[in-house]
Design an enzyme around this catalytic site. Sequence first.
Site, PDB file in Angstrom:
ATOM      1  N   ASP A 100       0.853  -1.178   0.000  1.00 51.84           N
ATOM      2  CA  ASP A 100       0.000   0.000   0.000  1.00 51.84           C
ATOM      3  C   ASP A 100       0.891   1.232   0.000  1.00 51.84           C
ATOM      4  O   ASP A 100       1.857   1.304   0.759  1.00 51.84           O
ATOM      5  CB  ASP A 100      -0.860  -0.021   1.281  1.00 51.84           C
ATOM      6  CG  ASP A 100      -2.266   0.472   1.051  1.00 51.84           C
ATOM      7  OD1 ASP A 100      -2.414   1.597   0.550  1.00 51.84           O
ATOM      8  OD2 ASP A 100      -3.208  -0.265   1.391  1.00 51.84           O
ATOM      9  N   ASP A 202      -3.316   4.579  -2.321  1.00 55.46           N
ATOM     10  CA  ASP A 202      -4.417   5.005  -1.454  1.00 55.46           C
ATOM     11  C   ASP A 202      -5.041   6.294  -1.972  1.00 55.46           C
ATOM     12  O   ASP A 202      -4.335   7.224  -2.388  1.00 55.46           O
ATOM     13  CB  ASP A 202      -3.857   5.232  -0.042  1.00 55.46           C
ATOM     14  CG  ASP A 202      -4.938   5.467   0.993  1.00 55.46           C
ATOM     15  OD1 ASP A 202      -5.778   4.577   1.185  1.00 55.46           O
ATOM     16  OD2 ASP A 202      -4.938   6.555   1.611  1.00 55.46           O
ATOM     17  N   GLU A 271      -6.840   3.357  -5.662  1.00 52.52           N
ATOM     18  CA  GLU A 271      -8.152   3.430  -5.012  1.00 52.52           C
ATOM     19  C   GLU A 271      -8.820   4.702  -5.499  1.00 52.52           C
ATOM     20  O   GLU A 271      -8.416   5.806  -5.141  1.00 52.52           O
ATOM     21  CB  GLU A 271      -7.987   3.473  -3.487  1.00 52.52           C
ATOM     22  CG  GLU A 271      -9.329   3.437  -2.788  1.00 52.52           C
ATOM     23  CD  GLU A 271      -9.325   4.019  -1.383  1.00 52.52           C
ATOM     24  OE1 GLU A 271     -10.315   3.836  -0.679  1.00 52.52           O
ATOM     25  OE2 GLU A 271      -8.336   4.684  -1.000  1.00 52.52           O
ATOM     26  N   HIS A 333     -11.593  -3.260   3.306  1.00 55.84           N
ATOM     27  CA  HIS A 333     -11.525  -2.887   4.721  1.00 55.84           C
ATOM     28  C   HIS A 333     -12.274  -1.590   5.040  1.00 55.84           C
ATOM     29  O   HIS A 333     -12.192  -1.106   6.169  1.00 55.84           O
ATOM     30  CB  HIS A 333     -10.055  -2.746   5.128  1.00 55.84           C
ATOM     31  CG  HIS A 333      -9.375  -1.611   4.410  1.00 55.84           C
ATOM     32  ND1 HIS A 333      -9.102  -1.651   3.058  1.00 55.84           N
ATOM     33  CD2 HIS A 333      -8.955  -0.402   4.836  1.00 55.84           C
ATOM     34  CE1 HIS A 333      -8.545  -0.518   2.697  1.00 55.84           C
ATOM     35  NE2 HIS A 333      -8.430   0.257   3.759  1.00 55.84           N
ATOM     36  N   ASP A 334     -12.955  -1.027   4.054  1.00 58.20           N
ATOM     37  CA  ASP A 334     -13.713   0.205   4.284  1.00 58.20           C
ATOM     38  C   ASP A 334     -15.223   0.004   4.142  1.00 58.20           C
ATOM     39  O   ASP A 334     -15.985   0.954   4.326  1.00 58.20           O
ATOM     40  CB  ASP A 334     -13.279   1.292   3.280  1.00 58.20           C
ATOM     41  CG  ASP A 334     -11.832   1.719   3.471  1.00 58.20           C
ATOM     42  OD1 ASP A 334     -11.368   1.753   4.626  1.00 58.20           O
ATOM     43  OD2 ASP A 334     -11.167   2.020   2.464  1.00 58.20           O
TER      44      ASP A 334
END
Length: 535
Positions: A100, A202, A271, A333-334
Amino acid sequence: MSREPWWQTTVIYQIYPRSFRDTTGNGIGDLPGITEKLEYLTETLGVGAIWISPFYPSPMADFGYDISHYTNVHPMFGTLADFDELLASAHDRKLKVIIDWVPNHSSDQHPWFIESRSSRTNPKRDWYVWHDPKPDGSEPNNWLGSFGGSAWTYDEPTEQYYLHSFLPEQPNLNWRNPEVQEAMFDEVRFWLDRGADGLRVDVAHFVMKDPGFRDNPPVPEDWAEVFKSHGAAYDSQLHIHDKGHADNHLLYRDLRALLDSYSPERYSVGEIHIADWDEWASYYGEELDELHMPYNFMLVHSPWQADEIATRIAALEAAIPPGAWPNYVLGNHDDTRLASRIGRHQARTAAMLLLTLRGTPTIYYGDELAMLEVEIAPEDQLDPWGRNTPGAGRDGCRTPMQWDASANAGFAPAGATPWLPLNEDWRESNVANQLDDPASILNLYRALLAYRKESAPLLLGSYDRLDSPSGSFLYRRSHENATVLVALNFTAEPLTAELPTEGTVVLTTEPGEIAAARPCMVELRPYEGVIIEAT
Ligand code: GLC
Protein backbone atom coordinates in the site's frame (compact mmCIF):
# COMPACT_ATOMS: atom_id res chain seq x y z
CA MET A 1 -1.03 -20.62 -20.38
CA SER A 2 -0.71 -17.11 -21.69
CA ARG A 3 1.82 -14.41 -22.19
CA GLU A 4 -0.47 -11.75 -20.76
CA PRO A 5 0.98 -9.55 -18.01
CA TRP A 6 0.75 -11.29 -14.65
CA TRP A 7 -1.62 -8.71 -13.20
CA GLN A 8 -4.23 -9.50 -15.84
CA THR A 9 -4.43 -13.22 -15.18
CA THR A 10 -3.95 -13.23 -11.44
CA VAL A 11 -6.41 -13.07 -8.58
CA ILE A 12 -5.52 -10.60 -5.84
CA TYR A 13 -6.23 -11.27 -2.17
CA GLN A 14 -6.34 -8.29 0.17
CA ILE A 15 -4.81 -8.78 3.60
CA TYR A 16 -5.56 -6.39 6.43
CA PRO A 17 -2.40 -7.26 8.36
CA ARG A 18 -3.72 -6.36 11.82
CA SER A 19 -6.30 -9.10 11.47
CA PHE A 20 -4.69 -11.93 9.54
CA ARG A 21 -2.44 -13.83 11.93
CA ASP A 22 -0.75 -12.74 15.16
CA THR A 23 2.43 -14.70 15.93
CA THR A 24 3.56 -12.66 18.94
CA GLY A 25 0.48 -12.66 21.16
CA ASN A 26 -0.09 -8.90 21.21
CA GLY A 27 -3.52 -9.39 19.65
CA ILE A 28 -2.46 -7.75 16.38
CA GLY A 29 -1.54 -9.60 13.21
CA ASP A 30 1.99 -9.29 11.84
CA LEU A 31 4.18 -9.96 8.80
CA PRO A 32 5.53 -13.32 10.06
CA GLY A 33 1.87 -14.27 10.44
CA ILE A 34 1.34 -13.65 6.75
CA THR A 35 4.46 -15.66 5.88
CA GLU A 36 3.10 -18.52 7.99
CA LYS A 37 -0.11 -18.51 5.98
CA LEU A 38 1.39 -18.37 2.49
CA GLU A 39 0.71 -22.04 1.95
CA TYR A 40 -2.96 -21.39 2.64
CA LEU A 41 -2.99 -18.60 0.09
CA THR A 42 -1.18 -20.37 -2.72
CA GLU A 43 -1.92 -24.08 -2.19
CA THR A 44 -5.21 -24.21 -0.36
CA LEU A 45 -6.96 -21.21 -1.83
CA GLY A 46 -4.99 -20.64 -5.00
CA VAL A 47 -4.62 -16.87 -5.39
CA GLY A 48 -1.73 -15.33 -7.32
CA ALA A 49 -1.10 -12.01 -5.56
CA ILE A 50 -1.61 -10.37 -2.21
CA TRP A 51 -2.15 -6.72 -1.43
CA ILE A 52 -1.15 -5.92 2.13
CA SER A 53 -2.70 -2.85 3.76
CA PRO A 54 -0.14 -0.56 5.49
CA PHE A 55 2.37 -2.13 7.89
CA TYR A 56 4.64 0.93 8.25
CA PRO A 57 5.49 2.91 11.39
CA SER A 58 2.39 4.86 12.32
CA PRO A 59 0.72 6.33 15.40
CA MET A 60 -2.34 4.37 14.15
CA ALA A 61 -4.77 7.28 14.23
CA ASP A 62 -6.24 5.71 11.06
CA PHE A 63 -4.84 2.21 11.64
CA GLY A 64 -1.77 2.59 9.51
CA TYR A 65 -3.08 4.98 6.84
CA ASP A 66 -1.25 7.68 8.78
CA ILE A 67 2.38 6.85 8.07
CA SER A 68 5.22 8.34 10.07
CA HIS A 69 8.01 6.54 8.18
CA TYR A 70 7.47 5.35 4.62
CA THR A 71 10.40 2.95 4.43
CA ASN A 72 10.20 0.85 7.54
CA VAL A 73 7.97 -1.64 9.31
CA HIS A 74 6.01 -0.84 12.47
CA PRO A 75 7.51 -2.95 15.29
CA MET A 76 4.05 -4.34 16.01
CA PHE A 77 4.09 -5.89 12.53
CA GLY A 78 7.72 -7.02 12.62
CA THR A 79 10.89 -5.79 10.95
CA LEU A 80 12.21 -5.07 7.50
CA ALA A 81 13.89 -8.48 7.66
CA ASP A 82 10.43 -9.98 8.21
CA PHE A 83 9.21 -8.16 5.13
CA ASP A 84 12.14 -9.50 3.11
CA GLU A 85 11.42 -12.99 4.31
CA LEU A 86 7.75 -12.66 3.47
CA LEU A 87 8.62 -11.41 0.01
CA ALA A 88 11.18 -14.15 -0.64
CA SER A 89 8.81 -16.89 0.54
CA ALA A 90 5.99 -15.43 -1.52
CA HIS A 91 8.17 -15.30 -4.60
CA ASP A 92 9.27 -18.90 -4.02
CA ARG A 93 5.60 -19.72 -4.32
CA LYS A 94 5.13 -17.50 -7.37
CA LEU A 95 2.93 -15.20 -5.32
CA LYS A 96 3.15 -11.48 -6.13
CA VAL A 97 3.19 -8.95 -3.31
CA ILE A 98 1.52 -5.57 -3.69
CA ILE A 99 2.09 -2.99 -0.99
CA ASP A 100 0.00 0.00 0.00
CA TRP A 101 1.34 3.43 -0.90
CA VAL A 102 -0.28 6.45 0.73
CA PRO A 103 0.73 9.57 -1.20
CA ASN A 104 -2.05 11.98 -0.25
CA HIS A 105 -1.05 12.40 3.37
CA SER A 106 1.45 11.37 5.98
CA SER A 107 1.03 11.19 9.72
CA ASP A 108 1.32 14.44 11.66
CA GLN A 109 4.13 12.60 13.46
CA HIS A 110 6.17 12.19 10.29
CA PRO A 111 9.47 14.10 10.69
CA TRP A 112 8.61 16.01 7.50
CA PHE A 113 5.45 17.41 9.06
CA ILE A 114 7.09 18.07 12.41
CA GLU A 115 9.64 20.18 10.55
CA SER A 116 7.01 21.74 8.33
CA ARG A 117 4.93 22.99 11.24
CA SER A 118 7.96 24.17 13.21
CA SER A 119 8.08 27.56 11.47
CA ARG A 120 6.90 29.37 8.37
CA THR A 121 10.44 29.54 7.08
CA ASN A 122 11.38 25.92 7.57
CA PRO A 123 12.55 24.38 4.25
CA LYS A 124 9.84 21.73 4.61
CA ARG A 125 7.07 24.29 5.23
CA ASP A 126 5.90 23.95 1.65
CA TRP A 127 5.93 20.14 1.75
CA TYR A 128 2.41 20.34 3.23
CA VAL A 129 -0.55 22.52 2.33
CA TRP A 130 -0.55 25.64 4.51
CA HIS A 131 -2.91 28.55 4.04
CA ASP A 132 -3.65 31.85 5.75
CA PRO A 133 -6.97 32.20 7.54
CA LYS A 134 -9.69 34.35 6.01
CA PRO A 135 -9.64 37.93 7.37
CA ASP A 136 -12.14 36.90 10.06
CA GLY A 137 -9.78 34.12 11.18
CA SER A 138 -11.88 31.30 9.77
CA GLU A 139 -10.84 28.40 7.51
CA PRO A 140 -9.50 29.28 4.05
CA ASN A 141 -12.46 27.59 2.32
CA ASN A 142 -15.35 25.20 2.94
CA TRP A 143 -13.52 21.92 2.34
CA LEU A 144 -14.43 19.08 4.71
CA GLY A 145 -12.55 16.10 6.12
CA SER A 146 -13.85 12.74 4.86
CA PHE A 147 -14.18 11.51 8.44
CA GLY A 148 -16.06 14.59 9.68
CA GLY A 149 -15.28 18.20 10.51
CA SER A 150 -13.34 20.78 8.54
CA ALA A 151 -10.43 19.76 6.30
CA TRP A 152 -8.41 22.56 7.90
CA THR A 153 -6.72 22.69 11.28
CA TYR A 154 -5.35 25.91 12.70
CA ASP A 155 -1.78 25.86 13.91
CA GLU A 156 -1.56 28.51 16.66
CA PRO A 157 2.22 29.00 16.76
CA THR A 158 2.56 29.70 13.02
CA GLU A 159 -0.91 31.24 12.57
CA GLN A 160 -1.85 29.27 9.48
CA TYR A 161 -4.18 26.41 8.67
CA TYR A 162 -2.99 23.09 7.27
CA LEU A 163 -5.07 20.90 5.01
CA HIS A 164 -6.10 17.31 5.73
CA SER A 165 -8.57 15.43 3.56
CA PHE A 166 -9.05 12.94 6.38
CA LEU A 167 -8.13 13.32 10.07
CA PRO A 168 -6.13 16.27 11.44
CA GLU A 169 -3.51 13.58 12.17
CA GLN A 170 -3.22 13.02 8.40
CA PRO A 171 -1.87 16.27 6.91
CA ASN A 172 -1.92 16.44 3.11
CA LEU A 173 1.42 16.46 1.35
CA ASN A 174 1.85 19.27 -1.15
CA TRP A 175 2.39 17.46 -4.45
CA ARG A 176 2.70 20.77 -6.26
CA ASN A 177 6.15 20.99 -4.73
CA PRO A 178 8.55 18.94 -6.91
CA GLU A 179 10.65 18.07 -3.85
CA VAL A 180 7.70 16.15 -2.44
CA GLN A 181 7.33 14.09 -5.60
CA GLU A 182 11.04 13.39 -5.60
CA ALA A 183 11.04 12.31 -1.96
CA MET A 184 7.88 10.21 -2.29
CA PHE A 185 9.17 8.51 -5.44
CA ASP A 186 12.35 7.66 -3.55
CA GLU A 187 10.18 5.91 -0.96
CA VAL A 188 8.54 3.93 -3.76
CA ARG A 189 11.94 2.96 -5.17
CA PHE A 190 12.93 1.65 -1.76
CA TRP A 191 10.20 -1.02 -1.91
CA LEU A 192 10.51 -1.77 -5.61
CA ASP A 193 14.26 -2.24 -5.20
CA ARG A 194 13.51 -4.74 -2.42
CA GLY A 195 11.32 -6.64 -4.87
CA ALA A 196 7.75 -5.51 -4.18
CA ASP A 197 5.65 -6.31 -7.24
CA GLY A 198 3.34 -3.35 -7.18
CA LEU A 199 1.50 -0.60 -5.41
CA ARG A 200 -2.05 -0.06 -4.32
CA VAL A 201 -2.31 3.72 -4.33
CA ASP A 202 -4.42 5.00 -1.45
CA VAL A 203 -7.13 7.54 -2.40
CA ALA A 204 -5.29 8.08 -5.66
CA HIS A 205 -7.68 10.73 -6.98
CA PHE A 206 -7.36 12.91 -3.86
CA VAL A 207 -3.75 13.89 -4.39
CA MET A 208 -4.11 16.97 -6.61
CA LYS A 209 -6.57 19.65 -5.57
CA ASP A 210 -7.65 22.97 -7.01
CA PRO A 211 -4.59 25.24 -6.78
CA GLY A 212 -6.98 28.18 -6.37
CA PHE A 213 -8.58 26.57 -3.28
CA ARG A 214 -12.09 27.39 -4.49
CA ASP A 215 -15.07 26.46 -2.32
CA ASN A 216 -16.89 23.26 -3.20
CA PRO A 217 -20.43 23.93 -4.45
CA PRO A 218 -23.41 22.31 -2.69
CA VAL A 219 -24.53 18.94 -3.97
CA PRO A 220 -27.45 18.75 -6.42
CA GLU A 221 -30.39 17.22 -4.64
CA ASP A 222 -30.68 14.11 -6.78
CA TRP A 223 -27.06 13.16 -6.13
CA ALA A 224 -27.15 12.56 -2.41
CA GLU A 225 -27.37 8.76 -2.73
CA VAL A 226 -23.95 8.26 -4.26
CA PHE A 227 -21.74 8.24 -1.21
CA LYS A 228 -24.37 8.08 1.43
CA SER A 229 -22.11 6.15 3.78
CA HIS A 230 -20.25 9.38 4.45
CA GLY A 231 -21.42 11.72 7.16
CA ALA A 232 -24.21 14.07 6.14
CA ALA A 233 -22.05 17.20 6.10
CA TYR A 234 -19.52 15.68 3.74
CA ASP A 235 -22.37 14.62 1.49
CA SER A 236 -23.70 18.14 1.28
CA GLN A 237 -20.90 19.22 -1.08
CA LEU A 238 -19.92 18.39 -4.61
CA HIS A 239 -16.28 17.49 -4.21
CA ILE A 240 -14.97 19.05 -7.37
CA HIS A 241 -12.22 21.23 -5.94
CA ASP A 242 -10.83 19.30 -2.98
CA LYS A 243 -9.82 16.25 -5.05
CA GLY A 244 -9.80 14.85 -8.57
CA HIS A 245 -7.87 17.71 -10.18
CA ALA A 246 -6.69 16.95 -13.72
CA ASP A 247 -3.07 17.33 -12.60
CA ASN A 248 -3.41 13.90 -10.99
CA HIS A 249 -2.81 12.56 -14.48
CA LEU A 250 0.64 14.14 -14.63
CA LEU A 251 1.54 12.47 -11.37
CA TYR A 252 0.35 9.02 -12.47
CA ARG A 253 2.16 9.31 -15.77
CA ASP A 254 5.35 9.95 -13.83
CA LEU A 255 4.59 7.11 -11.45
CA ARG A 256 3.96 4.75 -14.36
CA ALA A 257 7.27 5.73 -15.94
CA LEU A 258 8.96 4.92 -12.64
CA LEU A 259 7.22 1.54 -12.41
CA ASP A 260 7.97 0.75 -16.04
CA SER A 261 11.67 1.33 -15.46
CA TYR A 262 11.67 -1.92 -13.44
CA SER A 263 11.89 -5.48 -14.58
CA PRO A 264 10.06 -7.77 -14.06
CA GLU A 265 6.98 -5.69 -14.58
CA ARG A 266 5.64 -3.72 -11.61
CA TYR A 267 2.00 -2.89 -11.24
CA SER A 268 -0.26 -0.19 -9.83
CA VAL A 269 -3.88 -0.13 -8.81
CA GLY A 270 -5.43 3.08 -7.58
CA GLU A 271 -8.15 3.43 -5.01
CA ILE A 272 -10.45 5.71 -6.96
CA HIS A 273 -13.95 6.45 -5.78
CA ILE A 274 -15.39 8.36 -8.71
CA ALA A 275 -18.98 7.74 -9.73
CA ASP A 276 -18.61 9.09 -13.26
CA TRP A 277 -17.37 6.18 -15.40
CA ASP A 278 -15.47 8.26 -17.94
CA GLU A 279 -13.65 10.23 -15.30
CA TRP A 280 -12.93 7.05 -13.41
CA ALA A 281 -11.57 5.39 -16.55
CA SER A 282 -9.37 8.39 -17.32
CA TYR A 283 -6.97 7.09 -14.67
CA TYR A 284 -5.85 4.36 -17.06
CA GLY A 285 -4.31 7.23 -19.01
CA GLU A 286 -4.99 8.31 -22.57
CA GLU A 287 -2.14 6.12 -23.79
CA LEU A 288 -2.70 3.54 -21.04
CA ASP A 289 0.25 5.25 -19.44
CA GLU A 290 -1.10 5.93 -15.94
CA LEU A 291 -2.42 3.38 -13.45
CA HIS A 292 -2.64 -0.22 -14.62
CA MET A 293 -6.09 -0.21 -13.08
CA PRO A 294 -8.28 2.14 -11.10
CA TYR A 295 -10.05 -0.05 -8.54
CA ASN A 296 -13.62 -0.65 -9.58
CA PHE A 297 -15.94 -0.36 -6.58
CA MET A 298 -19.14 -0.15 -8.59
CA LEU A 299 -20.35 -3.61 -7.54
CA VAL A 300 -19.63 -2.91 -3.87
CA HIS A 301 -22.11 -0.08 -4.00
CA SER A 302 -24.63 -1.87 -6.24
CA PRO A 303 -28.01 -3.19 -5.17
CA TRP A 304 -27.67 -6.97 -5.38
CA GLN A 305 -29.95 -7.46 -8.37
CA ALA A 306 -29.15 -9.08 -11.69
CA ASP A 307 -30.07 -6.10 -13.87
CA GLU A 308 -28.31 -3.54 -11.71
CA ILE A 309 -25.15 -5.58 -11.75
CA ALA A 310 -25.31 -6.30 -15.46
CA THR A 311 -25.85 -2.60 -16.13
CA ARG A 312 -22.75 -1.65 -14.18
CA ILE A 313 -20.69 -4.25 -15.97
CA ALA A 314 -21.92 -2.94 -19.32
CA ALA A 315 -21.04 0.60 -18.23
CA LEU A 316 -17.54 -0.46 -17.27
CA GLU A 317 -17.01 -2.35 -20.52
CA ALA A 318 -18.17 0.73 -22.42
CA ALA A 319 -16.08 3.19 -20.42
CA ILE A 320 -12.65 1.62 -20.39
CA PRO A 321 -10.27 2.70 -23.14
CA PRO A 322 -9.32 0.17 -25.82
CA GLY A 323 -6.76 -2.26 -24.46
CA ALA A 324 -7.40 -1.34 -20.83
CA TRP A 325 -8.03 -4.17 -18.40
CA PRO A 326 -11.13 -4.30 -16.15
CA ASN A 327 -11.21 -5.36 -12.53
CA TYR A 328 -13.79 -6.19 -9.91
CA VAL A 329 -13.92 -6.09 -6.15
CA LEU A 330 -16.79 -6.97 -3.81
CA GLY A 331 -15.33 -6.18 -0.41
CA ASN A 332 -12.56 -4.35 1.39
CA HIS A 333 -11.53 -2.89 4.72
CA ASP A 334 -13.71 0.21 4.28
CA ASP A 335 -17.06 -1.41 3.47
CA THR A 336 -19.60 -3.66 5.19
CA ARG A 337 -18.73 -7.35 4.77
CA LEU A 338 -20.09 -8.85 1.55
CA ALA A 339 -21.93 -11.73 3.25
CA SER A 340 -23.67 -9.26 5.55
CA ARG A 341 -24.65 -6.99 2.65
CA ILE A 342 -26.16 -9.71 0.50
CA GLY A 343 -26.58 -12.78 2.72
CA ARG A 344 -24.53 -15.95 2.94
CA HIS A 345 -26.46 -17.83 0.28
CA GLN A 346 -25.96 -15.07 -2.28
CA ALA A 347 -22.33 -14.74 -1.24
CA ARG A 348 -21.85 -17.99 -3.17
CA THR A 349 -23.37 -16.51 -6.31
CA ALA A 350 -21.16 -13.47 -5.73
CA ALA A 351 -18.07 -15.68 -5.61
CA MET A 352 -18.93 -17.13 -8.99
CA LEU A 353 -19.65 -13.70 -10.43
CA LEU A 354 -16.39 -12.22 -9.14
CA LEU A 355 -14.27 -15.07 -10.45
CA THR A 356 -15.86 -15.36 -13.89
CA LEU A 357 -16.10 -11.77 -15.09
CA ARG A 358 -13.61 -10.29 -17.55
CA GLY A 359 -10.85 -8.67 -15.54
CA THR A 360 -8.76 -9.07 -12.42
CA PRO A 361 -10.72 -9.93 -9.26
CA THR A 362 -9.72 -8.93 -5.74
CA ILE A 363 -10.94 -11.03 -2.81
CA TYR A 364 -11.04 -9.41 0.63
CA TYR A 365 -9.61 -11.69 3.32
CA GLY A 366 -12.32 -13.74 5.01
CA ASP A 367 -14.86 -13.26 2.23
CA GLU A 368 -13.88 -16.74 1.07
CA LEU A 369 -15.42 -17.94 4.38
CA ALA A 370 -18.39 -15.59 4.03
CA MET A 371 -17.22 -13.92 7.23
CA LEU A 372 -19.90 -11.62 8.58
CA GLU A 373 -19.74 -8.03 9.71
CA VAL A 374 -19.33 -7.94 13.48
CA GLU A 375 -21.72 -5.56 15.21
CA ILE A 376 -19.66 -3.04 17.17
CA ALA A 377 -21.53 -0.20 18.86
CA PRO A 378 -20.52 3.35 17.84
CA GLU A 379 -19.14 4.01 21.34
CA ASP A 380 -16.94 0.91 21.11
CA GLN A 381 -15.60 1.64 17.63
CA LEU A 382 -11.85 2.05 17.36
CA ASP A 383 -12.18 3.42 13.83
CA PRO A 384 -12.01 7.23 13.97
CA TRP A 385 -14.66 7.52 11.25
CA GLY A 386 -16.99 5.34 13.29
CA ARG A 387 -16.39 7.46 16.36
CA ASN A 388 -17.08 10.71 14.49
CA THR A 389 -20.02 9.45 12.45
CA PRO A 390 -22.18 6.81 14.17
CA GLY A 391 -22.97 4.09 11.66
CA ALA A 392 -19.92 4.70 9.47
CA GLY A 393 -17.58 2.56 11.61
CA ARG A 394 -15.33 0.13 9.76
CA ASP A 395 -14.26 -2.10 12.66
CA GLY A 396 -16.92 -4.68 11.83
CA CYS A 397 -15.35 -5.64 8.51
CA ARG A 398 -11.82 -5.76 9.95
CA THR A 399 -12.20 -8.47 12.59
CA PRO A 400 -9.68 -11.31 12.95
CA MET A 401 -9.50 -14.06 10.37
CA GLN A 402 -11.21 -17.21 11.53
CA TRP A 403 -8.67 -20.00 11.03
CA ASP A 404 -9.84 -22.82 13.26
CA ALA A 405 -11.69 -23.70 16.45
CA SER A 406 -8.68 -23.32 18.75
CA ALA A 407 -8.20 -20.35 21.09
CA ASN A 408 -8.77 -16.98 19.37
CA ALA A 409 -9.84 -18.83 16.22
CA GLY A 410 -6.18 -19.57 15.53
CA PHE A 411 -5.69 -15.87 14.82
CA ALA A 412 -3.64 -15.22 17.96
CA PRO A 413 -2.01 -17.48 20.54
CA ALA A 414 -4.05 -18.62 23.54
CA GLY A 415 -4.15 -15.93 26.21
CA ALA A 416 -3.88 -13.05 23.76
CA THR A 417 -6.70 -10.55 23.39
CA PRO A 418 -7.44 -9.83 19.73
CA TRP A 419 -7.54 -6.11 18.96
CA LEU A 420 -11.09 -6.47 17.67
CA PRO A 421 -13.64 -9.08 18.75
CA LEU A 422 -14.07 -12.26 16.73
CA ASN A 423 -17.38 -12.96 15.14
CA GLU A 424 -19.33 -15.17 17.53
CA ASP A 425 -19.67 -17.89 14.86
CA TRP A 426 -15.91 -18.54 14.74
CA ARG A 427 -16.06 -22.00 16.31
CA GLU A 428 -18.24 -23.27 13.49
CA SER A 429 -17.20 -21.02 10.64
CA ASN A 430 -13.46 -21.13 10.11
CA VAL A 431 -10.94 -22.31 7.55
CA ALA A 432 -10.35 -25.71 9.16
CA ASN A 433 -14.03 -26.60 9.42
CA GLN A 434 -14.87 -25.30 6.00
CA LEU A 435 -12.06 -27.29 4.42
CA ASP A 436 -13.61 -30.44 5.85
CA ASP A 437 -17.03 -29.57 4.51
CA PRO A 438 -17.44 -30.19 0.76
CA ALA A 439 -20.45 -27.87 0.76
CA SER A 440 -18.59 -24.89 2.25
CA ILE A 441 -18.14 -21.59 0.49
CA LEU A 442 -14.38 -21.96 0.99
CA ASN A 443 -14.46 -25.11 -1.11
CA LEU A 444 -16.53 -23.28 -3.70
CA TYR A 445 -13.90 -20.51 -3.86
CA ARG A 446 -11.16 -23.14 -4.20
CA ALA A 447 -12.99 -24.87 -7.03
CA LEU A 448 -13.65 -21.57 -8.80
CA LEU A 449 -10.05 -20.42 -8.45
CA ALA A 450 -8.71 -23.75 -9.67
CA TYR A 451 -11.09 -23.75 -12.63
CA ARG A 452 -10.37 -20.16 -13.56
CA LYS A 453 -6.64 -20.78 -13.58
CA GLU A 454 -7.02 -23.33 -16.38
CA SER A 455 -9.76 -21.62 -18.35
CA ALA A 456 -8.66 -19.49 -21.28
CA PRO A 457 -12.20 -18.09 -21.79
CA LEU A 458 -12.36 -16.93 -18.16
CA LEU A 459 -8.82 -15.58 -18.08
CA LEU A 460 -8.69 -13.96 -21.48
CA GLY A 461 -12.03 -14.25 -23.21
CA SER A 462 -14.47 -11.65 -24.44
CA TYR A 463 -17.54 -10.83 -22.39
CA ASP A 464 -21.11 -10.46 -23.54
CA ARG A 465 -24.40 -10.60 -21.79
CA LEU A 466 -27.13 -12.85 -23.18
CA ASP A 467 -30.88 -12.74 -22.71
CA SER A 468 -32.16 -14.56 -19.66
CA PRO A 469 -35.25 -14.48 -17.46
CA SER A 470 -35.74 -11.51 -15.18
CA GLY A 471 -33.74 -11.90 -11.97
CA SER A 472 -31.04 -13.92 -13.65
CA PHE A 473 -27.83 -12.97 -15.39
CA LEU A 474 -26.35 -14.98 -18.23
CA TYR A 475 -23.06 -14.15 -19.93
CA ARG A 476 -20.66 -15.66 -22.38
CA ARG A 477 -16.90 -15.65 -22.20
CA SER A 478 -15.16 -16.74 -25.40
CA HIS A 479 -11.56 -17.16 -26.34
CA GLU A 480 -10.52 -18.58 -29.72
CA ASN A 481 -12.63 -21.74 -30.06
CA ALA A 482 -13.54 -22.12 -26.42
CA THR A 483 -16.70 -20.72 -24.83
CA VAL A 484 -17.91 -20.69 -21.29
CA LEU A 485 -21.36 -19.55 -20.19
CA VAL A 486 -22.15 -18.34 -16.71
CA ALA A 487 -25.74 -18.34 -15.49
CA LEU A 488 -26.57 -16.78 -12.15
CA ASN A 489 -29.93 -16.75 -10.43
CA PHE A 490 -30.25 -13.73 -8.14
CA THR A 491 -33.73 -14.68 -6.95
CA ALA A 492 -35.13 -16.97 -4.28
CA GLU A 493 -37.19 -18.76 -6.96
CA PRO A 494 -36.11 -21.45 -9.42
CA LEU A 495 -35.56 -20.14 -12.96
CA THR A 496 -34.97 -21.67 -16.35
CA ALA A 497 -32.35 -20.08 -18.57
CA GLU A 498 -32.26 -20.97 -22.23
CA LEU A 499 -28.78 -21.40 -23.59
CA PRO A 500 -27.73 -20.48 -27.11
CA THR A 501 -25.68 -23.64 -27.36
CA GLU A 502 -25.36 -27.13 -25.91
CA GLY A 503 -23.10 -27.39 -22.94
CA THR A 504 -22.04 -29.14 -19.81
CA VAL A 505 -22.33 -27.72 -16.36
CA VAL A 506 -18.86 -27.93 -14.89
CA LEU A 507 -19.36 -26.03 -11.66
CA THR A 508 -22.31 -25.03 -9.55
CA THR A 509 -22.61 -22.90 -6.45
CA GLU A 510 -25.11 -25.41 -5.08
CA PRO A 511 -23.62 -26.76 -1.84
CA GLY A 512 -21.73 -29.98 -2.37
CA GLU A 513 -23.21 -30.96 -5.72
CA ILE A 514 -21.59 -32.83 -8.57
CA ALA A 515 -21.99 -31.22 -11.95
CA ALA A 516 -24.29 -32.92 -14.45
CA ALA A 517 -24.83 -32.37 -18.15
CA ARG A 518 -27.92 -30.30 -18.84
CA PRO A 519 -28.19 -29.55 -22.56
CA CYS A 520 -29.84 -26.40 -23.92
CA MET A 521 -31.67 -25.35 -20.80
CA VAL A 522 -30.50 -24.75 -17.32
CA GLU A 523 -32.78 -25.07 -14.36
CA LEU A 524 -31.32 -22.75 -11.81
CA ARG A 525 -32.21 -23.33 -8.21
CA PRO A 526 -32.73 -20.33 -5.91
CA TYR A 527 -29.56 -18.23 -5.93
CA GLU A 528 -27.75 -20.89 -7.92
CA GLY A 529 -24.95 -20.04 -10.29
CA VAL A 530 -23.45 -22.41 -12.83
CA ILE A 531 -20.53 -22.43 -15.21
CA ILE A 532 -21.28 -24.21 -18.46
CA GLU A 533 -18.71 -25.28 -20.99
CA ALA A 534 -20.19 -24.97 -24.44
CA THR A 535 -19.85 -28.09 -26.59
C1 GLC B 1 -8.42 4.95 2.03
C2 GLC B 1 -8.23 3.73 2.88
C3 GLC B 1 -8.92 3.97 4.18
C4 GLC B 1 -8.27 5.17 4.84
C5 GLC B 1 -8.29 6.38 3.91
C6 GLC B 1 -7.39 7.47 4.39
O1 GLC B 1 -9.74 5.17 1.71
O2 GLC B 1 -8.73 2.60 2.22
O3 GLC B 1 -8.87 2.86 5.03
O4 GLC B 1 -8.93 5.47 6.02
O5 GLC B 1 -7.84 6.05 2.63
O6 GLC B 1 -6.04 7.13 4.19
